[in-house]
Design a protein around this motif. Structure first.
Motif, short mmCIF file in Angstrom:
data_model
loop_
_atom_site.label_atom_id
_atom_site.label_comp_id
_atom_site.label_asym_id
_atom_site.label_seq_id
_atom_site.Cartn_x
_atom_site.Cartn_y
_atom_site.Cartn_z
N SER A 43 0.83 -1.21 0.00
CA SER A 43 0.00 0.00 0.00
C SER A 43 0.86 1.25 0.00
O SER A 43 0.55 2.24 -0.67
N MET A 44 1.96 1.22 0.75
CA MET A 44 2.86 2.37 0.79
C MET A 44 3.53 2.60 -0.56
O MET A 44 3.71 3.74 -1.00
N LEU A 45 3.88 1.50 -1.24
CA LEU A 45 4.47 1.65 -2.57
C LEU A 45 3.47 2.26 -3.55
O LEU A 45 3.83 3.10 -4.38
N LEU A 46 2.22 1.83 -3.45
CA LEU A 46 1.19 2.41 -4.32
C LEU A 46 0.99 3.88 -4.00
O LEU A 46 0.76 4.69 -4.91
N LEU A 47 1.10 4.24 -2.74
CA LEU A 47 1.00 5.65 -2.36
C LEU A 47 2.16 6.44 -2.97
O LEU A 47 1.96 7.55 -3.49
N VAL A 48 3.36 5.88 -2.91
CA VAL A 48 4.53 6.52 -3.53
C VAL A 48 4.29 6.71 -5.03
O VAL A 48 4.61 7.76 -5.60
N LEU A 49 3.71 5.69 -5.68
CA LEU A 49 3.43 5.78 -7.11
C LEU A 49 2.47 6.93 -7.42
O LEU A 49 2.70 7.73 -8.34
N MET A 210 -13.17 8.10 -7.36
CA MET A 210 -13.49 7.42 -6.12
C MET A 210 -14.24 6.11 -6.41
O MET A 210 -13.93 5.07 -5.84
N VAL A 211 -15.22 6.19 -7.31
CA VAL A 211 -15.99 4.99 -7.68
C VAL A 211 -15.10 4.00 -8.43
O VAL A 211 -15.09 2.79 -8.14
N ASP A 212 -14.32 4.51 -9.37
CA ASP A 212 -13.48 3.66 -10.20
C ASP A 212 -12.42 2.93 -9.37
O ASP A 212 -12.22 1.72 -9.52
N GLY A 336 -8.68 8.96 -6.68
CA GLY A 336 -8.17 7.60 -6.54
C GLY A 336 -7.81 7.26 -5.10
O GLY A 336 -8.14 6.19 -4.59
N LEU A 337 -7.12 8.19 -4.45
CA LEU A 337 -6.75 7.95 -3.06
C LEU A 337 -7.97 7.90 -2.15
O LEU A 337 -8.10 7.01 -1.30
N LEU A 338 -8.89 8.84 -2.33
CA LEU A 338 -10.09 8.88 -1.49
C LEU A 338 -10.94 7.62 -1.68
O LEU A 338 -11.46 7.07 -0.71
N GLY A 339 -11.09 7.18 -2.92
CA GLY A 339 -11.91 6.01 -3.18
C GLY A 339 -11.37 4.77 -2.50
O GLY A 339 -12.12 4.02 -1.86
N SER A 340 -10.07 4.55 -2.61
CA SER A 340 -9.47 3.37 -1.99
C SER A 340 -9.56 3.44 -0.47
O SER A 340 -9.91 2.46 0.20
N VAL A 341 -9.29 4.62 0.08
CA VAL A 341 -9.25 4.77 1.55
C VAL A 341 -10.65 4.75 2.15
O VAL A 341 -10.92 4.01 3.10
N LEU A 342 -11.58 5.55 1.60
CA LEU A 342 -12.91 5.63 2.19
C LEU A 342 -13.64 4.30 2.12
O LEU A 342 -14.30 3.89 3.08
N GLY A 347 -15.73 0.04 4.98
CA GLY A 347 -16.01 -1.38 4.84
C GLY A 347 -15.17 -2.26 5.73
O GLY A 347 -15.07 -3.46 5.48
N ALA A 348 -14.56 -1.68 6.76
CA ALA A 348 -13.71 -2.47 7.65
C ALA A 348 -14.49 -3.62 8.28
O ALA A 348 -13.98 -4.72 8.48
#
Length: 402
Positions: A43-49, A210-212, A336-342, A347-348
């Motif tokens: 996840s951190m690598l994807l954030l760096v990307l 966010m949806v995508d 993209g960041l908001l969609g993955s995080v929210l 959904g935890a």
């Protein structure tokens, strides 16, 4: 240069972008195994990307004031061609991370520059073209996913051969800027650029990404954990979504030309909300797959129409439009960041609740759609300033431009 050649070049750039991106992301499990990455580390690598892509987009905005998007796009594709073998063939973790950063930076440059080219070509034609051009990205992504499936038993190193694709794309005949750029110090002068309506269009693009991203990141897990799909079929959260998106994007030019951007977006928002409701309430995995498929059709044209609307609202010379498109491109990384995080946080406890978040948020497109009326008006470079009211039907042409 004939606009047909420039249109084909822009289509090739979008297809290259989608092919490389999906080819790499579908190989993430292989990268994770090779480097022993935990879910947190990945996840951190994807954030760096994503952050590196944001930097690339910011650089594109600065460069656009002095150089045309054709030169910028070629530079981004060449950096991509260098970064790909670096991250795939790396023998050291530091080199692998450097390759990720390099690819992310190139991704930001290419993201921004392909949309600059698409806007310029669309203005040259004087009719909607961005939906079908973005459809080429989706087509490239489908080819990339199929390539990964076909080479799944081969060593990861074969993915380095993808570097040939951006190298070839860099030689395409992209559309040069016709007029010399103005003083770069005034390209983005606050008084000259109507940022408020552009920001509203950007909000719509954030909703789309966010949806995508929620569908791409969490859809397979939803099929696996929530509706108990067979493990070999969890990719059905992605493939039908992309196929439906491709079909609607390829038909999007004619839909927008016939009905106008505003009603097309509003219908799409309602379809997307219903599709997510199907996903959230799905009793079985085939029903959930149907929901994801319908979702791809509903949200397909939001991103291309967002870029088109932002460019037409900005108006002015091509240098200013290019710089605005580059800055506008950064909305996609926010979404993209908001969609993955929210989706993940909500959904935890249950991913059904996680997908209920984008189900509600996508309805924000209903009031935001009126800002897209500029897409239905003649482009400034082709027919003067747009003057049609929000939601007005587009002006019909006696025959399509060629």
């Amino acid at each position: 240069m004939p606009p047909t050649r420039a249109r084909a070049a822009a289509a090739a750039a979008f297809a290259t972008q989608g092919l490389v991106f999906i080819s790499l992301t579908t190989r993430l499990p292989d990268f994770s195994d090779r480097w022993g990455l935990s879910e947190v580390a990945l996840s951190m690598l994807l954030l760096v990307l994503v952050l590196a892509a944001g930097v690339g987009s910011v650089v594109a905005e600065r460069v656009a004031a002095r150089h045309d998007s054709a030169r910028l796009l070629r530079a981004g594709l060449l950096v991509m061609a260098l970064a790909l073998p670096t991250l795939v063939l790396a023998g050291d973790r530091a080199v692998f991370v450097a390759g990720i950063v390099g690819y992310g930076f190139a991704l930001g440059l290419v993201d921004a520059a392909t949309n600059m080219q698409a806007v310029a070509v669309e203005h040259r034609y004087g009719r909607p073209l961005l939906p079908s051009l973005h459809g080429c990205w989706t087509l490239g992504g489908l080819v990339g996913a199929a390539t990964t499936l076909a080479t799944a038993t081969l060593p990861l190193g074969v993915t380095a051969a993808l570097a040939v694709v951006p190298l070839l794309a860099a030689a395409a005949p992209y559309l040069p800027r016709v007029h010399a750029p103005p003083d770069p110090d005034v390209v983005l002068e606050a008084a000259a650029v109507p940022w408020r309506p552009i920001a509203l269009v950007g909000a719509a693009m954030v909703v789309f990404y966010m949806v995508d991203s929620a569908s791409a990141a969490w859809g397979p897990l939803y099929l696996d954990d929530v509706v108990s799909a067979p493990e070999r079929l969890v990719a059905l959260a992605t493939f039908p979504y992309l196929l439906a998106s491709l079909v609607v994007r390829l038909a999007g030019d004619r839909l927008v030309a016939t009905y106008g951007a505003v009603p097309v977006l509003r219908v799409g928002a309602v379809v997307a909300a219903l599709a997510l409701a199907v996903v959230v309430l799905a009793p079985t995995w085939p029903v959930a797959v149907a929901g994801f498929t319908l979702l791809g059709a509903g949200v397909a044209v939001i991103a291309p129409l967002s870029f088109s609307a932002a460019a037409r609202i900005a108006g002015g010379d091509q240098a200013r439009v290019d710089a605005v498109v580059a800055r506008f491109n950064q909305f996609n990384y926010v979404g993209g960041l908001l969609g993955s995080v929210l989706t993940g946080l909500a959904g935890a406890g249950s991913l059904r609740l996680g997908f209920a978040v984008p189900m509600v948020l996508v309805l924000a497109l209903l009031p935001l759609a009126r800002t897209f009326a500029a897409v239905s008006a003649p482009p400034p470079s082709a027919a003067g300033p747009a003057s049609s009211p929000a939601g007005a039907a587009p002006r019909r042409r006696s025959r399509p431009a060629r």
